[in-house]
Scaffold this active site. Structure first.
Site, PDB file in Angstrom:
ATOM      1  N   THR A 158      34.996 -34.958 -24.158  1.00  0.00           N
ATOM      2  CA  THR A 158      34.377 -35.457 -22.754  1.00  0.00           C
ATOM      3  C   THR A 158      33.331 -34.391 -22.677  1.00  0.00           C
ATOM      4  OG1 THR A 158      36.097 -32.902 -22.300  1.00  0.00           O
ATOM      5  CG2 THR A 158      36.575 -35.111 -21.887  1.00  0.00           C
ATOM      6  N   GLY A 159      32.574 -33.931 -23.236  1.00  0.00           N
ATOM      7  CA  GLY A 159      31.045 -33.355 -23.559  1.00  0.00           C
ATOM      8  C   GLY A 159      30.298 -34.795 -23.887  1.00  0.00           C
ATOM      9  N   ASP A 180      32.977 -27.386 -31.284  1.00  0.00           N
ATOM     10  CA  ASP A 180      33.063 -27.339 -32.863  1.00  0.00           C
ATOM     11  C   ASP A 180      32.148 -25.903 -33.027  1.00  0.00           C
ATOM     12  OD1 ASP A 180      33.250 -28.155 -35.269  1.00  0.00           O
ATOM     13  OD2 ASP A 180      32.033 -29.839 -34.874  1.00  0.00           O
ATOM     14  N   GLY A 234      28.641 -27.788 -28.858  1.00  0.00           N
ATOM     15  CA  GLY A 234      29.775 -27.960 -28.001  1.00  0.00           C
ATOM     16  C   GLY A 234      30.317 -26.542 -28.603  1.00  0.00           C
ATOM     17  N   ASP A 294      38.363 -20.259 -21.937  1.00  0.00           N
ATOM     18  CA  ASP A 294      37.125 -19.946 -23.789  1.00  0.00           C
ATOM     19  C   ASP A 294      37.937 -20.143 -24.845  1.00  0.00           C
ATOM     20  OD1 ASP A 294      35.703 -19.843 -25.967  1.00  0.00           O
ATOM     21  OD2 ASP A 294      34.311 -17.607 -25.245  1.00  0.00           O
ATOM     22  N   ILE A 295      38.253 -21.293 -24.995  1.00  0.00           N
ATOM     23  CA  ILE A 295      38.784 -21.571 -26.147  1.00  0.00           C
ATOM     24  C   ILE A 295      38.871 -20.727 -27.271  1.00  0.00           C
ATOM     25  CG2 ILE A 295      38.007 -23.410 -27.460  1.00  0.00           C
ATOM     26  CD1 ILE A 295      40.562 -25.369 -27.495  1.00  0.00           C
ATOM     27  N   ASN A 353      33.854 -33.414 -35.551  1.00  0.00           N
ATOM     28  CA  ASN A 353      33.077 -34.164 -36.047  1.00  0.00           C
ATOM     29  C   ASN A 353      33.343 -34.911 -37.846  1.00  0.00           C
ATOM     30  OD1 ASN A 353      31.172 -32.975 -37.920  1.00  0.00           O
ATOM     31  ND2 ASN A 353      30.144 -32.881 -36.617  1.00  0.00           N
TER      32      ASN A 353
END
Length: 180
Positions: free
Chosen positions: A126-127, A38, A36, A14-15, A28
């Site tokens: 990639t999401g 963000d 996601g 988990d980042i 975005n």
């Protein structure tokens, strides 16, 4: 002697829980949060990140695809969040490869300019932006590797995978660089 490849780690996790000087947000163009990665970074980091993003939006209107901006990290275990906007996949017909490479190189540049010894990246685009994971992995590794060849900072780059598929793709032999 430390090699470039020893400066790159690939992990699953988990980042928002990674300890690094800078955590990269797959943002975005509005910089005001979303889904996601963000959304997770904005939720975990708290309102301080959103307020810093609002100031950037007021000053320069947001962030363009391929570019990056830096804010404080709020409540995260990091000093900074580097927000970069990845391209939406359009079958390779809109310079997506170049734009994605710019996300990584501009984020690395901001990290170096701000004295970051470590930086953690999610899989950018990639999401929901549907960039093919294998293609994105190759671009990420090559761009990071090329940057590290000529820069001392950041000293450690962590590629944080959300799922097993991303971890597998990043660890493919075709996506790793040999320093010899």
């Amino acid at each position: 002697m430390e090699t470039i490849t020893s400066r790159i780690r690939i992990i699953k996790g988990d980042i928002t829980k990674i300890q690094a000087d800078a955590i990269v947000n797959a943002a975005n163009t509005s910089l005001l949060g979303g889904g996601g990665v963000d959304g997770a970074i904005h939720r975990a980091g708290g309102t301080e990140i959103l307020e810093a993003c609002r100031k950037i939006v007021a000053r320069q209107g947001g962030c363009k695809v391929g570019e990056a901006v830096i804010t404080s990290a709020g409540k995260l275990d990091a000093k900074f969040v580097i927000h970069t906007v990845g391209p939406v996949w359009n079958n390779g017909n809109n310079n997506e490869d170049e734009k994605l490479a710019n996300c990584y190189s501009n984020s690395m540049k901001l990290a170096a300019e701000n004295g970051c010894h470590s930086i953690a990246f999610p899989g950018i685009s990639t999401g929901i932006y549907k960039f093919p994971k294998d293609r994105a992995a190759g671009i990420a590794i090559k761009t990071i590797y090329d940057f590290l060849k000529t820069h001392d900072l950041p000293g450690q780059v962590i590629l944080v995978c959300f799922d097993d598929e991303s971890l597998r793709v990043l660890n493919e032999p075709s996506n790793t660089y040999n320093t010899h």
